[in-house]
Design an enzyme around this catalytic site. Structure first.
Site, PDB file in Angstrom:
ATOM      1  N   ASP A 200      39.378  40.858  44.519  1.00  0.00           N
ATOM      2  CA  ASP A 200      38.331  41.864  44.693  1.00  0.00           C
ATOM      3  C   ASP A 200      37.995  41.999  46.166  1.00  0.00           C
ATOM      4  O   ASP A 200      37.784  40.985  46.849  1.00  0.00           O
ATOM      5  CB  ASP A 200      37.043  41.413  43.982  1.00  0.00           C
ATOM      6  CG  ASP A 200      37.052  41.728  42.497  1.00  0.00           C
ATOM      7  OD1 ASP A 200      38.094  42.162  41.981  1.00  0.00           O
ATOM      8  OD2 ASP A 200      35.988  41.537  41.859  1.00  0.00           O
TER       9      ASP A 200
ATOM     10  N   LYS B  59      38.047  50.058  39.452  1.00  0.00           N
ATOM     11  CA  LYS B  59      37.453  49.942  38.119  1.00  0.00           C
ATOM     12  C   LYS B  59      36.824  51.252  37.656  1.00  0.00           C
ATOM     13  O   LYS B  59      36.132  51.922  38.425  1.00  0.00           O
ATOM     14  CB  LYS B  59      36.366  48.867  38.130  1.00  0.00           C
ATOM     15  CG  LYS B  59      36.887  47.444  38.299  1.00  0.00           C
ATOM     16  CD  LYS B  59      35.725  46.451  38.209  1.00  0.00           C
ATOM     17  CE  LYS B  59      36.101  45.070  38.701  1.00  0.00           C
ATOM     18  NZ  LYS B  59      37.085  44.388  37.860  1.00  0.00           N
TER      19      LYS B  59
ATOM     20  N   GLY C 167      31.736  36.999  37.889  1.00  0.00           N
ATOM     21  CA  GLY C 167      30.608  36.796  38.796  1.00  0.00           C
ATOM     22  C   GLY C 167      29.865  35.496  38.591  1.00  0.00           C
ATOM     23  O   GLY C 167      28.771  35.308  39.129  1.00  0.00           O
TER      24      GLY C 167
ATOM     25  N   ARG D 254      42.655  30.645  25.405  1.00  0.00           N
ATOM     26  CA  ARG D 254      42.941  29.755  24.263  1.00  0.00           C
ATOM     27  C   ARG D 254      42.868  30.522  22.947  1.00  0.00           C
ATOM     28  O   ARG D 254      43.671  30.289  22.037  1.00  0.00           O
ATOM     29  CB  ARG D 254      41.971  28.574  24.245  1.00  0.00           C
ATOM     30  CG  ARG D 254      42.334  27.505  25.267  1.00  0.00           C
ATOM     31  CD  ARG D 254      41.793  26.141  24.859  1.00  0.00           C
ATOM     32  NE  ARG D 254      42.080  25.118  25.853  1.00  0.00           N
ATOM     33  CZ  ARG D 254      43.217  24.415  25.896  1.00  0.00           C
ATOM     34  NH1 ARG D 254      44.170  24.616  25.000  1.00  0.00           N
ATOM     35  NH2 ARG D 254      43.400  23.503  26.832  1.00  0.00           N
TER      36      ARG D 254
ATOM     37  N   GLY E  65      35.600  34.305  36.601  1.00  0.00           N
ATOM     38  CA  GLY E  65      35.061  32.976  36.891  1.00  0.00           C
ATOM     39  C   GLY E  65      35.994  32.051  37.646  1.00  0.00           C
ATOM     40  O   GLY E  65      35.665  30.883  37.865  1.00  0.00           O
TER      41      GLY E  65
ATOM     42  N   GLY F  76      37.675  37.489  41.549  1.00  0.00           N
ATOM     43  CA  GLY F  76      36.662  38.480  41.888  1.00  0.00           C
ATOM     44  C   GLY F  76      35.776  37.978  43.003  1.00  0.00           C
ATOM     45  O   GLY F  76      36.141  38.001  44.175  1.00  0.00           O
ATOM     46  N   SER F  77      34.616  37.460  42.618  1.00  0.00           N
ATOM     47  CA  SER F  77      33.650  37.009  43.612  1.00  0.00           C
ATOM     48  C   SER F  77      34.095  35.715  44.283  1.00  0.00           C
ATOM     49  O   SER F  77      33.580  35.350  45.334  1.00  0.00           O
ATOM     50  CB  SER F  77      32.306  36.778  42.924  1.00  0.00           C
ATOM     51  OG  SER F  77      32.078  37.772  41.953  1.00  0.00           O
TER      52      SER F  77
END
Lengths: 215, 293
Positions: free
Chosen positions: B23, B80, B152, B164, B213, B234-235
Site C-alpha cells: 500500500d 481499490k 489496519g 486455514r 494484518g 497494507g499499513s
C-alpha cells in the site's frame, strides 16, 4: 547431470518447470549459489524485473550467474528475465548485461494492453507458435552478434546470441513447447519432442501450473 | 470479458507469485516500495490503519493521486473500489490501472451484490474469509483472491484464520466422494462447477495472496508457509519505524519463506513494527472482514 534450472526468486517459476518436464528435461529450481552445480542452462522467468534485480543483488545470486556464464552456462530470459539479461535498459542501469540488446520495460501500457497473438518463427518450429504478452517489454535494438528470431511492427520480440536467448513473451503460458525445446537444444540436451511431432502439448491447460502448488 | 482476456488477467497474477504488493499513499512511498522490490503497489489516499482511526465513509481514492503514482513507477498499479461500486470500477478501468481491488477496507456501496466483474476487461482481486466467498468472487469474474484478514490492525490472526478456513474446505472437497460435493456446495454457497474444479486441482484455480494484518517478515513467511502465493502489506510498512528496510525485509522473507535462516536475517534490526490492535478490542461494527458476502 544435464539439467536446466529456473531461477526461483519470484514470478512464474513452476510454469517453466512444467514445460521442461513435458520435454523430458531434468528441471531444477535455483535459489542458492550452490544450486548452480550441474546446470547446463538457466531460465530467468517472468515476474517483476525490479523485484528480481533487487533479490539478485541482496541474496548474492548475481555473481554465481556471471561466473557460470563465463563457464558456458546458457541463459534464457522471458519478459522480466529478458530485461535482466539486456545490456541496455531504457532509462535505467543494466542488471546482468549479457546480451547486446536495448530493451524498454513495460512498453505496451497497462494490463489492458496485454494480448495474445501467433507467429511463425522458422528457426524454432515449423508451425506457428502462440505468443502471450503480459505488460511486456519491447526490444528496441539488437547488436551485430545478436540474431533476431522474431520482429513485430517496429520492435523485436525474440532474439539470441550464441549463449543467450531472450523472448519478451511467455511461451510457458501456452501449450507450445517449441521455445523450451529450442532452448534445451541450445543447451546441448535432447528433448523428447522432435521436429516432426507437433510442439503443442494437448494435455497442457492454463491451470497446469497448479499441480505444483496443490495443498 | 472474453475468456482470453480473463486468462491474461489470471496470468498477470501468476507473474506476481512469490512477491509482495504494498500500500502506498504518495509518489515517494511508491518509489520506496518499488526500490525495495515490491511486485506491485496499491495506490490509495489513506492506509487501512488511518481509515480505521478516522472513521467516516471510505471511498475510492482521488484518480489524480492514482494517476501520479502510476506515472512514477513501472511496476503494476492497483487501486481499490468499494464493494458493489461498479462506477468506481468503471473509473479505475478508464484510468487504465493494472488491477482493481474490490475491497472491504472501503465502505461497501452495496450490501447485497458485489461488482459483476465479468463485465470488465480489467482484472479484479477480491478478499475471502472462506472457500465459499473465494469461489463466489471467482464466479463473478475475480482473477485473483486474497485473504481478508483484518486490515489496519498489524495483527495477522484473522488472515491466518481465513487461509486455514479456505485450506480446510479445499481438503474436505478433495477427500470427499463426488456425490457429496452437491450438498457440501449447497451448504457453503459454492458455485458447483468451481467446487468440482477445486476438488480436481487441490487448490484455488487462481492465485491466492495473503492480506490483512501482515506486519513483519515472519508474518509474511507464515502466510506463505500456510499456502499463500504471495503477500499484500497494507499499513505494515509505512506505519513502521523504518519503511524502506522493512519493505525489503518482507520481500526477502516472502521469496525465501521456507528458509528460517534467511527469515532470521531479514528480521534483524528493523526498528519498531506498526503498533498492533487486539481484534477483541475492535467494536463489532468496525470489523472490516465482515463486509462482503
Amino acid at each position: 547431470m544435464d539439467m536446466i534450472g529456473v531461477l526461483d526468486l519470484q514470478g512464474d517459476v513452476v510454469e517453466h518447470i512444467d514445460h521442461l518436464e513435458r520435454l523430458g528435461v531434468n528441471a531444477v529450481r535455483v535459489k542458492e549459489p550452490s544450486d548452480f552445480a550441474h546446470l547446463t542452462g538457466l531460465i530467468i522467468p517472468g515476474g517483476e524485473s525490479t523485484c528480481l534485480a533487487r533479490l539478485l543483488s541482496i541474496l548474492g545470486i548475481r555473481d554465481p550467474i556471471l561466473r557460470q556464464f563465463q563457464r558456458g552456462l546458457k541463459l534464457w530470459g522471458t519478459c522480466a528475465g529478458a530485461i535482466l539479461l539486456a545490456k541496455e535498459i531504457v532509462g535505467e542501469p543494466p542488471v546482468l548485461a549479457l546480451i547486446d540488446i536495448e530493451i524498454q520495460r513495460n512498453a505496451f501500457g497497462s494490463q489492458l494492453d496485454s494480448f495474445v497473438s501467433e507467429a511463425l518463427v522458422p528457426l524454432v518450429a515449423p508451425q506457428p507458435i502462440p505468443l502471450t504478452f503480459i505488460r511486456a517489454p519491447k526490444i528496441t535494438r539488437a547488436g551485430t552478434d545478436v540474431a533476431v528470431l522474431l520482429r513485430q511492427d517496429d520492435y523485436i520480440v525474440a532474439a539470441e546470441s550464441p549463449d543467450v536467448l531472450v523472448t519478451v513473451f511467455h511461451p510457458e503460458l501456452t501449450p507450445s513447447l517449441a521455445f523450451h525445446r529450442y532452448f534445451a537444444l541450445k543447451c546441448g540436451l535432447k528433448p523428447s519432442v522432435n521436429e516432426e511431432s507437433s510442439m503443442i502439448d494437448p494435455t497442457w491447460d492454463s491451470r497446469s501450473w497448479t499441480r505444483y502448488t496443490r495443498l | 470479458m472474453d475468456k482470453k482476456r480473463y486468462e491474461l488477467n489470471v496470468q498477470l497474477a501468476q507473474m506476481l507469485k512469490g512477491g509482495v504488493i504494498m500500500d502506498v499513499v504518495n509518489v515517494e512511498h511508491a518509489k520506496i516500495a518499488e526500490g525495495a522490490g515490491a511486485v506491485a503497489v496499491m495506490a490509495l489516499e489513506r492506509v487501512p490503519s488511518d481509515i480505521r482511526k478516522e472513521g467516516g465513509v471510505a471511498r475510492m481514492s482521488d484518480p489524480a493521486l492514482i494517476a501520479q503514482i502510476k506515472e512514477a513507477v513501472s511496476i503494476p498499479v492497483m487501486a481499490k473500489a468499494r464493494i458493489g461500486h461498479f462506477v468506481e470500477a468503471q473509473i479505475l478501468e478508464t484510468l487504465k490501472i493494472d488491477y482493481i481491488d474490490e475491497s472491504e477496507v472501503l465502505t461497501p456501496a452495496d450490501e447485497e451484490c458485489h461488482i459483476d466483474k465479468n463485465l470488465f476487461s480489467i482484472p479484479f482481486v477480491c478478499g475471502a474469509r472462506n472457500l465459499g466467498e473465494a469461489l463466489r468472487r471467482i464466479a463473478e469474474g475475480a482473477a485473483m483472491i486474497r485473504t481478508k484478514g483484518e486490515a489496519g490492525t498489524g495483527n495477522v490472526v484473522e488472515a491466518v484464520r481465513h487461509i486455514r478456513a479456505v485450506n480446510r474446505e479445499i481438503r474436505q472437497l478433495v477427500n470427499m466422494p463426488v456425490e457429496e460435493v452437491t450438498p457440501f456446495a449447497k451448504e457453503n454457497g459454492f458455485p458447483y462447477e468451481l467446487a468440482l474444479q477445486v476438488r480436481q486441482l487441490g487448490r484455488l484455480p487462481v492465485v491466492n495472496f495473503a492480506a490483512g494484518g501482515i506486519a513483519t517478515p515472519a508474518d509474511a513467511a507464515l502466510m506463505m508457509q500456510l499456502g499463500c502465493d504471495g503477500v499484500f502489506v497494507g499499513s505494515g510498512i509505512f506505519k513502521s519505524e523504518n519503511p524502506a528496510k522493512r519493505a525489503e525485509a518482507i520481500v526477502k522473507a516472502t521469496a525465501y519463506y521456507k528458509d528460517p535462516s534467511k527469515i532470521l536475517e531479514a528480521s534483524l534490526g528493523l526498528g519498531n513494527a506498526m503498533p498492533g490492535i487486539e481484534i477483541s478490542d475492535i467494536p463489532e461494527n468496525q470489523i472490516l472482514a465482515k463486509r462482503g458476502w
